[in-house]
Design a protein around this motif. Structure first.
Motif, mmCIF file in Angstrom:
data_model
loop_
_atom_site.group_PDB
_atom_site.id
_atom_site.type_symbol
_atom_site.label_atom_id
_atom_site.label_comp_id
_atom_site.label_asym_id
_atom_site.label_seq_id
_atom_site.Cartn_x
_atom_site.Cartn_y
_atom_site.Cartn_z
ATOM 1 N N ASN A 60 53.246 39.069 31.658
ATOM 2 C CA ASN A 60 53.610 39.753 30.053
ATOM 3 C C ASN A 60 54.233 37.669 29.852
ATOM 4 O O ASN A 60 53.997 37.623 28.584
ATOM 5 C CB ASN A 60 55.234 39.629 30.430
ATOM 6 C CG ASN A 60 54.779 41.275 30.712
ATOM 7 O OD1 ASN A 60 53.882 41.789 29.797
ATOM 8 N ND2 ASN A 60 56.161 42.093 30.715
ATOM 9 N N GLN A 64 51.957 35.708 27.264
ATOM 10 C CA GLN A 64 52.487 34.759 26.070
ATOM 11 C C GLN A 64 52.276 34.014 25.962
ATOM 12 O O GLN A 64 51.771 32.628 24.565
ATOM 13 C CB GLN A 64 53.970 34.846 25.827
ATOM 14 C CG GLN A 64 54.267 36.437 25.358
ATOM 15 C CD GLN A 64 56.148 36.266 25.904
ATOM 16 O OE1 GLN A 64 56.794 35.463 26.625
ATOM 17 N NE2 GLN A 64 56.617 37.073 25.927
ATOM 18 N N SER A 68 45.334 35.794 25.896
ATOM 19 C CA SER A 68 45.471 37.142 26.302
ATOM 20 C C SER A 68 44.189 38.099 27.156
ATOM 21 O O SER A 68 44.685 38.983 28.647
ATOM 22 C CB SER A 68 46.786 38.564 25.483
ATOM 23 O OG SER A 68 47.214 39.255 25.831
#
Length: 193
Positions: A60, A64, A68
């Motif tokens: 994750n 960010q 991605s």
């Protein structure tokens, strides 16, 4: 990354994590590729030595801070290389949903299935990809899947795919050229002639 590897060789996993964190703070946000390389190294480290929740948390954070799509591709490949096929499959499914408008996500997913010998699942992906992509990209997608079929699957099926594609688009010399190259590459000289 080499410094991280040095610490991993001496079983200092926490030290390697610290080096990765320091690298991510130090590397400029403009150096996208360098940051991505460090994130991929960290994902590899967590996949090997971390828990599932730590891997998810690192993934994750990586998505960010970097592109991605690239992060997801690398994570799926990390899972596949480490033999975690269910996790790799889940990552490819996630990619196909999240990035279904990108040809590369479907191609990477198909390569995964072809390499693992799951030909039927790979062939079904072509239909799913055509439903997700713009009509303009359909010819290129069929062309890519036919190449994958030549490389990993059934050459006769690939020839049939090319024949139907070229029946519909007889003036596409780029497809003719790729088809002939594939036939020659896989020793189908009479068909190439």
């Amino acid at each position: 990354i080499q410094y991280m590897a040095f610490h991993l060789q001496s079983a200092q996993i926490d030290k390697a994590r610290e080096i990765a964190a320091r690298a991510l703070k130090t590397i400029s946000y403009k150096d996208e590729n360098e940051r991505l390389n460090v994130w991929v190294a960290l994902l590899n480290l967590e996949n090997m030595y971390g828990t599932e929740s730590v891997v998810e948390e690192t993934l994750n954070k990586a998505t960010q801070n970097c592109d991605s799509f690239k992060v997801h591709v690398h994570m799926a490949e990390i899972y596949a290389r480490s033999g975690k096929m269910q996790e790799a499959e889940a990552m490819y499914i996630k990619m196909s949903r999240k990035f279904g408008r990108q040809q590369e996500s479907w191609i990477k997913y198909a390569v995964f299935h072809y390499k693992s010998g799951n030909f039927e699942a790979a062939r079904k992906l072509l239909i799913k990809s055509l439903n997700s992509l713009d009509k303009v990209e359909h010819v290129e997608m069929v062309n890519k899947f036919a190449q994958l079929e030549f490389k990993y699957g059934d050459a006769e099926r690939a020839k049939t795919m090319y024949d139907s594609l070229l029946f519909t688009y007889p003036n596409r010399t780029d497809i003719w050229s790729v088809y002939i190259d594939m036939l020659v590459k896989y020793n189908k000289y009479d068909d190439a002639r």
